[in-house]
Design a protein around this motif. Structure first.
Motif, PDB file in Angstrom:
ATOM      1  N   LYS A 163       0.834  -1.203   0.000  1.00 20.99           N
ATOM      2  CA  LYS A 163       0.000   0.000   0.000  1.00 20.99           C
ATOM      3  C   LYS A 163       0.872   1.258   0.000  1.00 20.99           C
ATOM      4  CE  LYS A 163      -4.074  -1.977   2.347  1.00 20.99           C
ATOM      5  NZ  LYS A 163      -5.215  -1.473   1.571  1.00 20.99           N
ATOM      6  N   ASP A 213      -8.504  -1.289  -5.771  1.00 24.01           N
ATOM      7  CA  ASP A 213      -9.164  -0.900  -4.518  1.00 24.01           C
ATOM      8  C   ASP A 213      -8.306  -1.233  -3.304  1.00 24.01           C
ATOM      9  OD1 ASP A 213     -11.322   0.016  -5.967  1.00 24.01           O
ATOM     10  OD2 ASP A 213     -12.531  -1.792  -5.642  1.00 24.01           O
ATOM     11  N   SER A 248      -5.343   1.192  -2.933  1.00 31.61           N
ATOM     12  CA  SER A 248      -5.597   2.623  -2.745  1.00 31.61           C
ATOM     13  C   SER A 248      -6.599   2.948  -1.648  1.00 31.61           C
ATOM     14  CB  SER A 248      -6.084   3.240  -4.070  1.00 31.61           C
ATOM     15  OG  SER A 248      -7.296   2.630  -4.496  1.00 31.61           O
ATOM     16  N   GLN A 249      -7.291   1.939  -1.147  1.00 34.90           N
ATOM     17  CA  GLN A 249      -8.318   2.195  -0.145  1.00 34.90           C
ATOM     18  C   GLN A 249      -7.987   1.505   1.175  1.00 34.90           C
ATOM     19  OE1 GLN A 249     -12.303   1.384  -1.592  1.00 34.90           O
ATOM     20  NE2 GLN A 249     -11.800   2.094  -3.658  1.00 34.90           N
ATOM     21  N   ASN A 250      -8.643   1.941   2.214  1.00 37.32           N
ATOM     22  CA  ASN A 250      -8.395   1.413   3.550  1.00 37.32           C
ATOM     23  C   ASN A 250      -9.212   0.140   3.784  1.00 37.32           C
ATOM     24  OD1 ASN A 250      -7.392   1.282   6.149  1.00 37.32           O
ATOM     25  ND2 ASN A 250      -8.973   2.603   7.005  1.00 37.32           N
TER      26      ASN A 250
END
Length: 223
Positions: free
Chosen positions: A149, A167, A170-172
């Protein structure tokens, strides 16, 4: 937590140092009908194994090594299929079970060396980098998921990991496939790291910047 990331070097290699232990060579020699491996000099074990393997048809040898390493993960039919496919394709890059790709790579390269190139030559990447907390020392030990990440901001949009796992990168949200993508992650100080993976996942051309900042968010715990 904000991190300063520096990519120091990306090397392409033909094998993973230390993957095959002496005991692996001895057991494989037995499976290839060379029972005296235990009494041989340790430095000679790889060459003895290569000679023993070369007495077999390539697909038969592949089946023996695959069974030795992956009999708990694959059934007999899957092993036979892979043993034939390995002669024409880089199965270690294409196999859908990502967590098996690292082992398949090591097997592929063992057979590649034993048969002087009859198997495709797959490459691994060794990435040397640092990840330094910008404000103080977080004391956090970064996981494979954390590292991927944090590398996201330095990677080209053409990178395979970013394309397949946009996803997750780039996302939590959780990124369980990171455990299979990154074969090895080593550090002695929680700042300077070395990462081993397939060249198919990460290579020198994938990095569009050598220094950048990234933010690592803590995953929200489910209630």
């Amino acid at each position: 937590m904000n991190y300063q990331v520096k990519i120091k070097r990306v090397d392409n290699v033909n094998e993973i140092d230390g993957y095959w232990a002496d005991e692996d060579y001895i057991q494989l020699l037995e499976k290839f009908n060379y029972p005296d491996g235990a009494s041989a000099e340790k430095k000679n074990l790889p060459e003895l194994l290569f000679m023993a393997i070369s007495d077999y048809e390539p697909s038969d040898a592949a089946e023996i090594v695959l069974t030795y390493k992956l009999s708990e993960d694959l059934n007999e039919g899957q092993i036979q299929q892979i043993s034939h496919n390995m002669l024409i394709d880089k199965v270690c890059e294409e196999y859908p079970e990502i967590h098996l790709q690292g082992t398949l790579y090591a097997i592929n390269q063992l057979l590649y060396k034993a048969y002087n190139g009859k198997f495709p030559n797959a490459k691994a990447s060794v990435v040397l980098f640092s990840m330094t907390p910008i404000e103080g020392d977080s004391g956090k030990i970064l996981t494979k998921e954390n590292v991927l990440k944090l590398l996201n901001n330095g990677l080209s949009d053409r990178n395979l990991i970013k394309r397949l796992f946009e996803d997750e990168m780039s996302q939590n949200i959780p990124f369980p496939s990171a455990e299979g993508i990154v074969w090895e992650l080593n550090t002695t100080d929680n700042v300077n790291y070395s990462l081993v993976t397939s060249e198919n996942w990460l290579n020198n051309q994938d990095f569009i910047r050598s220094e950048f900042e990234s933010v690592l968010e803590e995953l929200e715990e489910e209630v």
